[in-house]
Design a protein around this motif. Sequence first.
Motif, PDB file in Angstrom:
ATOM      1  N   ARG A 109       0.809  -1.221   0.000  1.00  0.00           N
ATOM      2  CA  ARG A 109       0.000   0.000   0.000  1.00  0.00           C
ATOM      3  C   ARG A 109       0.844   1.273   0.000  1.00  0.00           C
ATOM      4  O   ARG A 109       0.393   2.305  -0.511  1.00  0.00           O
ATOM      5  N   ASP A 110       2.063   1.221   0.548  1.00  0.00           N
ATOM      6  CA  ASP A 110       2.904   2.425   0.561  1.00  0.00           C
ATOM      7  C   ASP A 110       3.456   2.766  -0.828  1.00  0.00           C
ATOM      8  O   ASP A 110       3.899   3.889  -1.056  1.00  0.00           O
ATOM      9  N   LYS A 111       3.427   1.810  -1.721  1.00  0.00           N
ATOM     10  CA  LYS A 111       3.900   2.038  -3.087  1.00  0.00           C
ATOM     11  C   LYS A 111       2.803   2.532  -4.022  1.00  0.00           C
ATOM     12  O   LYS A 111       3.084   3.009  -5.116  1.00  0.00           O
ATOM     13  N   LEU A 112       1.562   2.400  -3.604  1.00  0.00           N
ATOM     14  CA  LEU A 112       0.425   2.644  -4.480  1.00  0.00           C
ATOM     15  C   LEU A 112      -0.106   4.059  -4.357  1.00  0.00           C
ATOM     16  O   LEU A 112      -0.245   4.593  -3.253  1.00  0.00           O
ATOM     17  N   VAL A 113      -0.439   4.646  -5.498  1.00  0.00           N
ATOM     18  CA  VAL A 113      -1.116   5.939  -5.549  1.00  0.00           C
ATOM     19  C   VAL A 113      -2.325   5.786  -6.465  1.00  0.00           C
ATOM     20  O   VAL A 113      -2.201   5.262  -7.576  1.00  0.00           O
ATOM     21  N   PHE A 114      -3.504   6.225  -6.011  1.00  0.00           N
ATOM     22  CA  PHE A 114      -4.722   6.129  -6.808  1.00  0.00           C
ATOM     23  C   PHE A 114      -5.165   7.506  -7.268  1.00  0.00           C
ATOM     24  O   PHE A 114      -5.127   8.469  -6.494  1.00  0.00           O
ATOM     25  N   LYS A 115      -5.612   7.578  -8.512  1.00  0.00           N
ATOM     26  CA  LYS A 115      -6.108   8.834  -9.064  1.00  0.00           C
ATOM     27  C   LYS A 115      -7.331   8.580  -9.942  1.00  0.00           C
ATOM     28  O   LYS A 115      -7.492   7.478 -10.482  1.00  0.00           O
ATOM     29  N   THR A 116      -8.158   9.619 -10.100  1.00  0.00           N
ATOM     30  CA  THR A 116      -9.331   9.539 -10.974  1.00  0.00           C
ATOM     31  C   THR A 116      -9.332  10.731 -11.935  1.00  0.00           C
ATOM     32  O   THR A 116     -10.304  11.475 -12.040  1.00  0.00           O
ATOM     33  N   GLU A 117      -8.228  10.902 -12.638  1.00  0.00           N
ATOM     34  CA  GLU A 117      -8.065  12.038 -13.535  1.00  0.00           C
ATOM     35  C   GLU A 117      -8.436  11.675 -14.971  1.00  0.00           C
ATOM     36  O   GLU A 117      -8.317  10.519 -15.390  1.00  0.00           O
ATOM     37  N   ASP A 118      -8.870  12.674 -15.723  1.00  0.00           N
ATOM     38  CA  ASP A 118      -8.934  12.535 -17.168  1.00  0.00           C
ATOM     39  C   ASP A 118      -7.507  12.288 -17.669  1.00  0.00           C
ATOM     40  O   ASP A 118      -6.544  12.845 -17.129  1.00  0.00           O
ATOM     41  N   PHE A 119      -7.354  11.453 -18.677  1.00  0.00           N
ATOM     42  CA  PHE A 119      -5.994  11.069 -19.100  1.00  0.00           C
ATOM     43  C   PHE A 119      -5.149  12.275 -19.506  1.00  0.00           C
ATOM     44  O   PHE A 119      -3.932  12.283 -19.264  1.00  0.00           O
ATOM     45  N   LYS A 120      -5.768  13.274 -20.094  1.00  0.00           N
ATOM     46  CA  LYS A 120      -5.001  14.458 -20.513  1.00  0.00           C
ATOM     47  C   LYS A 120      -4.473  15.214 -19.298  1.00  0.00           C
ATOM     48  O   LYS A 120      -3.320  15.653 -19.272  1.00  0.00           O
ATOM     49  N   VAL A 121      -5.317  15.355 -18.292  1.00  0.00           N
ATOM     50  CA  VAL A 121      -4.923  16.037 -17.055  1.00  0.00           C
ATOM     51  C   VAL A 121      -3.833  15.259 -16.338  1.00  0.00           C
ATOM     52  O   VAL A 121      -2.842  15.830 -15.859  1.00  0.00           O
ATOM     53  N   LEU A 122      -3.996  13.945 -16.261  1.00  0.00           N
ATOM     54  CA  LEU A 122      -3.016  13.093 -15.587  1.00  0.00           C
ATOM     55  C   LEU A 122      -1.634  13.257 -16.198  1.00  0.00           C
ATOM     56  O   LEU A 122      -0.641  13.453 -15.478  1.00  0.00           O
ATOM     57  N   ILE A 123      -1.550  13.186 -17.516  1.00  0.00           N
ATOM     58  CA  ILE A 123      -0.249  13.263 -18.189  1.00  0.00           C
ATOM     59  C   ILE A 123       0.358  14.652 -18.038  1.00  0.00           C
ATOM     60  O   ILE A 123       1.567  14.794 -17.814  1.00  0.00           O
ATOM     61  N   ASP A 124      -0.461  15.678 -18.119  1.00  0.00           N
ATOM     62  CA  ASP A 124       0.051  17.047 -17.936  1.00  0.00           C
ATOM     63  C   ASP A 124       0.591  17.260 -16.526  1.00  0.00           C
ATOM     64  O   ASP A 124       1.652  17.858 -16.330  1.00  0.00           O
ATOM     65  N   LYS A 125      -0.126  16.751 -15.532  1.00  0.00           N
ATOM     66  CA  LYS A 125       0.279  16.939 -14.137  1.00  0.00           C
ATOM     67  C   LYS A 125       1.550  16.170 -13.804  1.00  0.00           C
ATOM     68  O   LYS A 125       2.251  16.505 -12.843  1.00  0.00           O
ATOM     69  N   ALA A 126       1.835  15.132 -14.570  1.00  0.00           N
ATOM     70  CA  ALA A 126       3.008  14.287 -14.291  1.00  0.00           C
ATOM     71  C   ALA A 126       4.284  14.833 -14.926  1.00  0.00           C
ATOM     72  O   ALA A 126       5.295  14.135 -14.972  1.00  0.00           O
ATOM     73  N   GLU A 127       4.261  16.086 -15.361  1.00  0.00           N
ATOM     74  CA  GLU A 127       5.399  16.649 -16.092  1.00  0.00           C
ATOM     75  C   GLU A 127       6.712  16.521 -15.321  1.00  0.00           C
ATOM     76  O   GLU A 127       7.747  16.160 -15.891  1.00  0.00           O
ATOM     77  N   LYS A 128       6.690  16.757 -14.010  1.00  0.00           N
ATOM     78  CA  LYS A 128       7.929  16.766 -13.227  1.00  0.00           C
ATOM     79  C   LYS A 128       8.567  15.383 -13.109  1.00  0.00           C
ATOM     80  O   LYS A 128       9.773  15.278 -12.882  1.00  0.00           O
ATOM     81  N   ILE A 129       7.763  14.335 -13.234  1.00  0.00           N
ATOM     82  CA  ILE A 129       8.314  12.979 -13.088  1.00  0.00           C
ATOM     83  C   ILE A 129       8.295  12.200 -14.398  1.00  0.00           C
ATOM     84  O   ILE A 129       8.642  11.012 -14.416  1.00  0.00           O
ATOM     85  N   THR A 130       7.914  12.853 -15.490  1.00  0.00           N
ATOM     86  CA  THR A 130       7.762  12.138 -16.760  1.00  0.00           C
ATOM     87  C   THR A 130       9.037  11.424 -17.176  1.00  0.00           C
ATOM     88  O   THR A 130       9.008  10.261 -17.605  1.00  0.00           O
ATOM     89  N   SER A 131      10.177  12.070 -17.053  1.00  0.00           N
ATOM     90  CA  SER A 131      11.432  11.457 -17.501  1.00  0.00           C
ATOM     91  C   SER A 131      11.799  10.221 -16.682  1.00  0.00           C
ATOM     92  O   SER A 131      12.594   9.398 -17.131  1.00  0.00           O
ATOM     93  N   LYS A 132      11.205  10.089 -15.497  1.00  0.00           N
ATOM     94  CA  LYS A 132      11.469   8.936 -14.633  1.00  0.00           C
ATOM     95  C   LYS A 132      10.355   7.889 -14.710  1.00  0.00           C
ATOM     96  O   LYS A 132      10.350   6.945 -13.921  1.00  0.00           O
TER      97      LYS A 132
END
Length: 292
Positions: free
Chosen positions: A168-191
Amino acid sequence: MINNCFNYVGSKDRIFPIIDRYLDKTKSFFIDVFCGSGIVGVNELQNYQKVILNDACWQMIDTLKFFRDNDFSKVIHDIDRVILDYNLSKENKEGYLKLREDYNADPYLRLVFEPAMFYCLVTHSFNFNIHINSKGKFSVPSGAGRSYFSSSLRQKLEAFQWELRENRDKLVFKTEDFKVLIDKAEKITSKSIFYADPPYLCSDDPYSRIYYIGKWDEDKERALYQKLDLINDRGGSFLLSNVLQNNGKWNRILEEWAQKYEVIDVSASYTNCNYQRKNAGETKEVLVRNYK
């Protein structure tokens, strides 16, 4: 391998060994853009520092959270209570219809959501399908004669729930629209490695276009590929699951876009995989990735 405890048609546990073979394991974050039951991400928990499970179907995400946050004794107690209250079985159509009626009756569904009721609807619905209509109601017919919470499904649930609970400490749950999710992940995208298994544009399954994200159409298809291109430009990795051809229908948008990346014919990858493909020659299932 952890098996899917929702059992619905289209679940990726049937070809998970192929998906796993082609994933980029050099990244730290695994982001499942359309996670559904979460079966791919759950099976990747040992390979990544964090696993982010996202789906616009908040009912599914809330049910997964319920599995993660409770002991199995609590989970199975709540499920067995629903089964007993509605006399659910392999043959009892009326019990399922009453459960669906009661579930759909509450106008404040999200405030009073009961994951055990939702799970029992799925496990007793036609072909274990999940379909939320435009009003947010569960709308699948009864699976009487075929679908029910069997002893084997109970065992799958126990193993699946244990994996969620233990990690459970490794898991993160989200309910985002796919476009929003990918945009918000900008800081970690390269990883990150983004895994995308969207609704299939050329599918003829009446339950494949689930209304909780609105009908999947060509505009959404193109928008997804634009976001996958963005991931590529940001130095991230992506693996897309999709169907290029199905019963004579072609996804020309996918065919054109995928030319810039590596396309893997899933049917050609079945060697050393337990999955036996059905309707060979009628469906061309592919993976598309932007890395080697």
